[in-house]
Design a protein around this motif. Structure first.
Motif, short mmCIF file in Angstrom:
data_model
loop_
_atom_site.label_atom_id
_atom_site.label_comp_id
_atom_site.label_asym_id
_atom_site.label_seq_id
_atom_site.Cartn_x
_atom_site.Cartn_y
_atom_site.Cartn_z
N GLN A 99 -95.70 39.13 10.41
CA GLN A 99 -97.56 38.65 10.80
C GLN A 99 -98.24 39.82 11.12
OE1 GLN A 99 -97.22 35.35 11.05
NE2 GLN A 99 -95.00 34.90 9.62
N PHE A 100 -99.47 39.54 10.56
CA PHE A 100 -100.53 40.88 10.92
C PHE A 100 -100.90 41.32 12.03
CE2 PHE A 100 -105.03 41.29 9.29
CZ PHE A 100 -104.58 43.01 9.06
N ASN A 101 -100.90 40.17 12.91
CA ASN A 101 -101.50 40.76 14.62
C ASN A 101 -99.90 41.73 14.51
OD1 ASN A 101 -103.60 39.08 14.60
ND2 ASN A 101 -102.18 37.73 15.25
N ASP A 102 -98.59 40.88 14.79
CA ASP A 102 -97.75 41.70 14.85
C ASP A 102 -97.86 43.19 14.39
OD1 ASP A 102 -96.36 39.69 16.44
OD2 ASP A 102 -95.34 39.46 14.90
N ALA A 103 -97.61 43.57 12.74
CA ALA A 103 -98.14 44.74 12.32
C ALA A 103 -99.07 45.47 13.02
CB ALA A 103 -98.20 44.41 10.81
N LEU A 104 -100.09 45.18 13.27
CA LEU A 104 -101.80 45.47 13.93
C LEU A 104 -100.79 46.20 15.41
CD1 LEU A 104 -104.51 43.46 13.70
CD2 LEU A 104 -103.97 45.22 12.10
N SER A 203 -104.52 49.33 8.47
CA SER A 203 -105.42 48.41 7.62
C SER A 203 -105.02 49.28 6.18
CB SER A 203 -106.17 48.20 8.29
OG SER A 203 -106.20 47.08 8.99
N HIS A 204 -105.06 50.61 6.86
CA HIS A 204 -105.80 51.88 5.88
C HIS A 204 -104.86 51.90 4.78
CE1 HIS A 204 -103.75 54.09 8.63
NE2 HIS A 204 -103.89 55.53 7.27
N GLN A 205 -103.42 51.33 4.85
CA GLN A 205 -102.48 51.38 3.99
C GLN A 205 -102.94 50.43 3.15
OE1 GLN A 205 -100.39 54.00 3.20
NE2 GLN A 205 -101.73 54.99 5.13
N GLY A 206 -103.57 48.97 3.29
CA GLY A 206 -103.41 48.15 2.04
C GLY A 206 -103.25 46.68 3.65
N ILE A 207 -103.82 45.72 2.76
CA ILE A 207 -103.58 44.91 4.12
C ILE A 207 -103.30 43.63 2.97
CG2 ILE A 207 -104.51 45.21 5.86
CD1 ILE A 207 -106.48 43.10 5.19
N LEU A 208 -102.56 43.34 1.79
CA LEU A 208 -101.84 42.29 0.83
C LEU A 208 -100.27 42.64 1.55
CD1 LEU A 208 -102.34 40.58 -1.51
CD2 LEU A 208 -101.67 42.73 -2.74
N PRO A 209 -100.49 41.04 1.14
CA PRO A 209 -100.86 39.98 1.33
C PRO A 209 -100.96 39.30 3.10
CG PRO A 209 -98.92 39.80 1.55
CD PRO A 209 -98.23 41.33 0.99
N TYR A 210 -101.42 40.19 3.76
CA TYR A 210 -101.94 40.12 5.05
C TYR A 210 -102.64 39.45 5.53
CZ TYR A 210 -97.81 42.82 7.29
OH TYR A 210 -96.17 43.49 7.04
N HIS A 211 -103.65 39.83 4.50
CA HIS A 211 -104.98 39.35 5.17
C HIS A 211 -104.82 37.35 3.90
CE1 HIS A 211 -105.30 40.08 0.42
NE2 HIS A 211 -106.09 38.87 -0.03
N LEU A 212 -103.93 36.78 3.37
CA LEU A 212 -104.05 35.79 3.41
C LEU A 212 -103.93 34.94 4.05
CD1 LEU A 212 -101.80 36.16 -0.54
CD2 LEU A 212 -104.36 35.92 -0.13
N GLU A 213 -103.14 35.46 5.64
CA GLU A 213 -103.43 34.44 6.43
C GLU A 213 -105.17 34.10 7.45
OE1 GLU A 213 -101.16 36.53 9.74
OE2 GLU A 213 -100.07 37.21 8.70
N SER A 214 -104.81 33.30 7.86
CA SER A 214 -106.00 33.47 8.62
C SER A 214 -106.98 34.54 9.68
CB SER A 214 -105.91 31.14 9.55
OG SER A 214 -107.68 31.88 10.14
N MET A 215 -107.95 34.87 9.13
CA MET A 215 -108.13 36.13 9.83
C MET A 215 -109.07 35.75 11.17
SD MET A 215 -107.48 38.70 8.00
CE MET A 215 -109.05 40.66 8.03
#
Length: 215
Positions: A99-104, A203-215
Protein backbone atom coordinates in the motif's frame (compact mmCIF):
# COMPACT_ATOMS: atom_id res chain seq x y z
CA UNK A 1 -2.17 -16.39 -30.63
CA UNK A 2 0.57 -17.35 -28.16
CA UNK A 3 3.02 -17.56 -31.07
CA UNK A 4 1.94 -14.11 -32.25
CA UNK A 5 2.45 -12.58 -28.80
CA UNK A 6 5.84 -14.25 -28.53
CA UNK A 7 6.81 -12.91 -31.96
CA UNK A 8 5.85 -9.37 -30.94
CA UNK A 9 7.79 -9.68 -27.70
CA UNK A 10 10.92 -10.96 -29.45
CA UNK A 11 10.65 -8.21 -32.06
CA UNK A 12 10.49 -5.53 -29.39
CA UNK A 13 13.43 -6.97 -27.48
CA UNK A 14 15.58 -7.26 -30.61
CA UNK A 15 14.71 -3.72 -31.67
CA UNK A 16 15.55 -2.43 -28.22
CA UNK A 17 18.97 -4.07 -28.36
CA UNK A 18 19.68 -2.81 -31.88
CA UNK A 19 18.56 0.72 -31.16
CA UNK A 20 20.43 0.98 -27.88
CA UNK A 21 23.68 -0.14 -29.50
CA UNK A 22 23.32 1.76 -32.77
CA UNK A 23 25.44 4.67 -31.52
CA UNK A 24 28.62 3.44 -29.92
CA UNK A 25 29.77 6.82 -28.65
CA UNK A 26 26.48 7.92 -27.05
CA UNK A 27 23.70 5.28 -26.93
CA UNK A 28 20.31 6.95 -27.37
CA UNK A 29 16.80 5.66 -26.78
CA UNK A 30 14.63 8.76 -26.88
CA UNK A 31 11.46 9.33 -28.88
CA UNK A 32 12.91 7.70 -31.99
CA UNK A 33 13.22 4.33 -30.28
CA UNK A 34 9.64 4.33 -29.01
CA UNK A 35 8.26 5.30 -32.41
CA UNK A 36 10.37 2.71 -34.23
CA UNK A 37 9.28 -0.09 -31.91
CA UNK A 38 5.58 0.73 -32.29
CA UNK A 39 5.92 0.92 -36.06
CA UNK A 40 7.83 -2.35 -36.45
CA UNK A 41 5.58 -4.18 -33.99
CA UNK A 42 2.65 -3.68 -36.38
CA UNK A 43 4.36 -5.89 -38.96
CA UNK A 44 4.75 -8.67 -36.40
CA UNK A 45 1.00 -8.93 -35.81
CA UNK A 46 -0.96 -11.97 -37.03
CA UNK A 47 -2.82 -11.70 -40.33
CA UNK A 48 -6.17 -11.27 -38.59
CA UNK A 49 -4.98 -8.08 -36.86
CA UNK A 50 -2.45 -6.46 -39.14
CA UNK A 51 -5.03 -4.94 -41.49
CA UNK A 52 -6.55 -2.65 -38.89
CA UNK A 53 -3.26 -1.65 -37.29
CA UNK A 54 -1.50 -1.08 -40.61
CA UNK A 55 -4.22 1.38 -41.64
CA UNK A 56 -3.50 3.30 -38.45
CA UNK A 57 0.26 2.83 -38.38
CA UNK A 58 1.05 6.55 -38.58
CA UNK A 59 -1.16 7.29 -35.59
CA UNK A 60 0.36 4.39 -33.63
CA UNK A 61 3.86 5.60 -34.49
CA UNK A 62 3.34 9.25 -33.60
CA UNK A 63 1.51 8.56 -30.34
CA UNK A 64 4.14 6.12 -29.08
CA UNK A 65 5.75 8.99 -27.17
CA UNK A 66 2.61 10.42 -25.55
CA UNK A 67 3.53 8.98 -22.16
CA UNK A 68 7.06 10.40 -22.34
CA UNK A 69 5.74 13.83 -23.31
CA UNK A 70 3.39 13.76 -20.34
CA UNK A 71 6.18 13.01 -17.89
CA UNK A 72 7.49 16.55 -18.35
CA UNK A 73 4.12 18.15 -17.61
CA UNK A 74 4.92 18.65 -13.90
CA UNK A 75 7.75 17.69 -11.57
CA UNK A 76 5.44 15.10 -10.00
CA UNK A 77 4.70 13.22 -13.21
CA UNK A 78 8.02 11.55 -14.07
CA UNK A 79 8.03 9.29 -10.99
CA UNK A 80 4.71 7.81 -12.15
CA UNK A 81 6.50 6.18 -15.10
CA UNK A 82 8.86 3.83 -13.25
CA UNK A 83 9.87 2.29 -9.94
CA UNK A 84 13.41 1.32 -8.95
CA UNK A 85 12.05 -1.32 -6.62
CA UNK A 86 15.41 -3.08 -6.33
CA UNK A 87 16.52 -0.02 -4.35
CA UNK A 88 14.24 -1.19 -1.53
CA UNK A 89 15.05 -4.89 -1.42
CA UNK A 90 15.42 -8.12 -3.35
CA UNK A 91 13.01 -10.36 -5.25
CA UNK A 92 10.23 -11.08 -4.29
CA UNK A 93 10.38 -7.78 -2.32
CA UNK A 94 8.37 -9.07 0.61
CA UNK A 95 9.63 -6.21 2.78
CA UNK A 96 8.23 -3.56 0.44
CA UNK A 97 4.71 -2.49 1.52
CA UNK A 98 1.96 -3.10 -1.02
CA UNK A 99 0.00 0.00 0.00
CA UNK A 100 1.27 3.46 -0.94
CA UNK A 101 0.68 5.05 2.47
CA UNK A 102 2.55 2.21 4.17
CA UNK A 103 5.50 2.61 1.79
CA UNK A 104 5.64 6.37 2.36
CA UNK A 105 5.59 5.91 6.14
CA UNK A 106 8.16 3.11 6.14
CA UNK A 107 10.79 4.85 4.03
CA UNK A 108 10.02 8.49 4.84
CA UNK A 109 11.40 10.65 7.64
CA UNK A 110 9.33 12.24 10.40
CA UNK A 111 10.93 15.37 11.82
CA UNK A 112 10.36 17.73 14.72
CA UNK A 113 11.14 21.34 13.73
CA UNK A 114 11.81 24.18 16.16
CA UNK A 115 10.54 27.32 14.42
CA UNK A 116 12.72 29.63 16.54
CA UNK A 117 16.10 27.89 16.41
CA UNK A 118 15.32 25.93 13.21
CA UNK A 119 16.76 22.85 14.88
CA UNK A 120 15.60 19.62 13.26
CA UNK A 121 15.17 16.38 15.19
CA UNK A 122 14.70 13.16 13.25
CA UNK A 123 12.07 10.87 14.73
CA UNK A 124 11.68 7.19 13.88
CA UNK A 125 8.59 4.99 13.77
CA UNK A 126 8.79 1.63 15.53
CA UNK A 127 5.99 -0.92 15.48
CA UNK A 128 5.31 -2.43 18.89
CA UNK A 129 3.54 -5.79 19.02
CA UNK A 130 2.60 -7.32 22.36
CA UNK A 131 1.16 -10.78 22.81
CA UNK A 132 -2.11 -9.45 24.20
CA UNK A 133 -2.69 -7.02 21.32
CA UNK A 134 -0.84 -8.68 18.45
CA UNK A 135 -3.83 -8.04 16.18
CA UNK A 136 -3.98 -4.37 17.19
CA UNK A 137 -0.33 -3.20 17.25
CA UNK A 138 0.95 0.13 18.46
CA UNK A 139 3.50 2.50 17.01
CA UNK A 140 6.20 4.22 19.02
CA UNK A 141 7.59 7.52 17.77
CA UNK A 142 11.20 7.47 18.89
CA UNK A 143 13.57 10.36 19.57
CA UNK A 144 16.85 8.51 19.58
CA UNK A 145 16.38 5.65 22.04
CA UNK A 146 13.62 7.46 23.92
CA UNK A 147 9.90 7.06 23.25
CA UNK A 148 8.61 10.50 22.26
CA UNK A 149 5.00 9.38 21.91
CA UNK A 150 3.10 6.15 21.30
CA UNK A 151 -0.34 5.29 19.96
CA UNK A 152 -2.23 2.59 18.13
CA UNK A 153 -0.83 2.04 14.66
CA UNK A 154 -4.21 2.62 13.03
CA UNK A 155 -4.45 6.01 14.77
CA UNK A 156 -1.13 7.16 13.33
CA UNK A 157 -2.01 5.76 9.90
CA UNK A 158 -5.24 7.78 9.90
CA UNK A 159 -3.34 10.88 11.04
CA UNK A 160 -0.73 10.42 8.32
CA UNK A 161 -3.34 9.95 5.61
CA UNK A 162 -5.45 12.92 6.67
CA UNK A 163 -2.70 15.44 7.45
CA UNK A 164 0.50 14.49 5.60
CA UNK A 165 -0.63 12.54 2.54
CA UNK A 166 -3.04 15.31 1.56
CA UNK A 167 0.04 17.52 1.07
CA UNK A 168 1.62 15.11 -1.41
CA UNK A 169 1.88 17.75 -4.14
CA UNK A 170 3.29 20.40 -1.82
CA UNK A 171 7.01 21.13 -1.47
CA UNK A 172 6.88 20.49 2.28
CA UNK A 173 4.53 18.38 4.36
CA UNK A 174 3.98 20.31 7.59
CA UNK A 175 1.52 19.72 10.42
CA UNK A 176 1.09 22.37 13.09
CA UNK A 177 1.82 21.19 16.61
CA UNK A 178 -1.57 22.36 17.85
CA UNK A 179 -3.28 20.02 15.39
CA UNK A 180 -1.26 17.07 16.67
CA UNK A 181 -2.03 17.92 20.31
CA UNK A 182 -5.75 18.22 19.62
CA UNK A 183 -5.95 14.90 17.77
CA UNK A 184 -3.92 12.86 20.24
CA UNK A 185 -4.82 14.86 23.37
CA UNK A 186 -1.23 15.65 24.30
CA UNK A 187 0.75 18.74 25.25
CA UNK A 188 3.80 17.91 23.13
CA UNK A 189 3.54 21.25 21.37
CA UNK A 190 2.33 23.41 24.26
CA UNK A 191 5.22 25.86 23.71
CA UNK A 192 3.73 26.73 20.32
CA UNK A 193 7.07 26.99 18.53
CA UNK A 194 7.37 23.51 17.01
CA UNK A 195 5.84 21.67 14.07
CA UNK A 196 6.03 18.22 12.56
CA UNK A 197 7.42 17.72 9.09
CA UNK A 198 7.39 14.55 7.02
CA UNK A 199 10.00 14.12 4.30
CA UNK A 200 9.04 11.84 1.42
CA UNK A 201 12.10 9.67 0.75
CA UNK A 202 10.23 7.06 -1.26
CA UNK A 203 8.74 8.74 -4.34
CA UNK A 204 12.01 9.78 -6.01
CA UNK A 205 12.69 6.09 -6.72
CA UNK A 206 9.43 5.91 -8.68
CA UNK A 207 5.86 5.19 -7.60
CA UNK A 208 4.59 2.92 -10.38
CA UNK A 209 2.10 1.27 -9.79
CA UNK A 210 1.32 2.91 -6.43
CA UNK A 211 0.00 6.05 -8.13
CA UNK A 212 -2.85 3.98 -9.59
CA UNK A 213 -4.38 4.03 -6.11
CA UNK A 214 -6.61 6.95 -5.30
CA UNK A 215 -4.29 9.86 -4.47
Amino acid sequence: MKIARYTIFVTIVVLAIVLSSAHTEKPVWGFYGHKKINRMAVFALPQEMIGFYKKNIEYITEHAVDADKRRYATKYEAVRHYIDIDHWGKIPFLEVPRQFNDALMKYGQLQLIDLITLDTTNLSLNTVVNEEDRFDPSIAIMNGDQVWHSMKTVAFENFFKAHFKTQYYEDEWIVEGQVYDEIFETDKFASGNKVLRFVDQFSHQGILPYHLESM
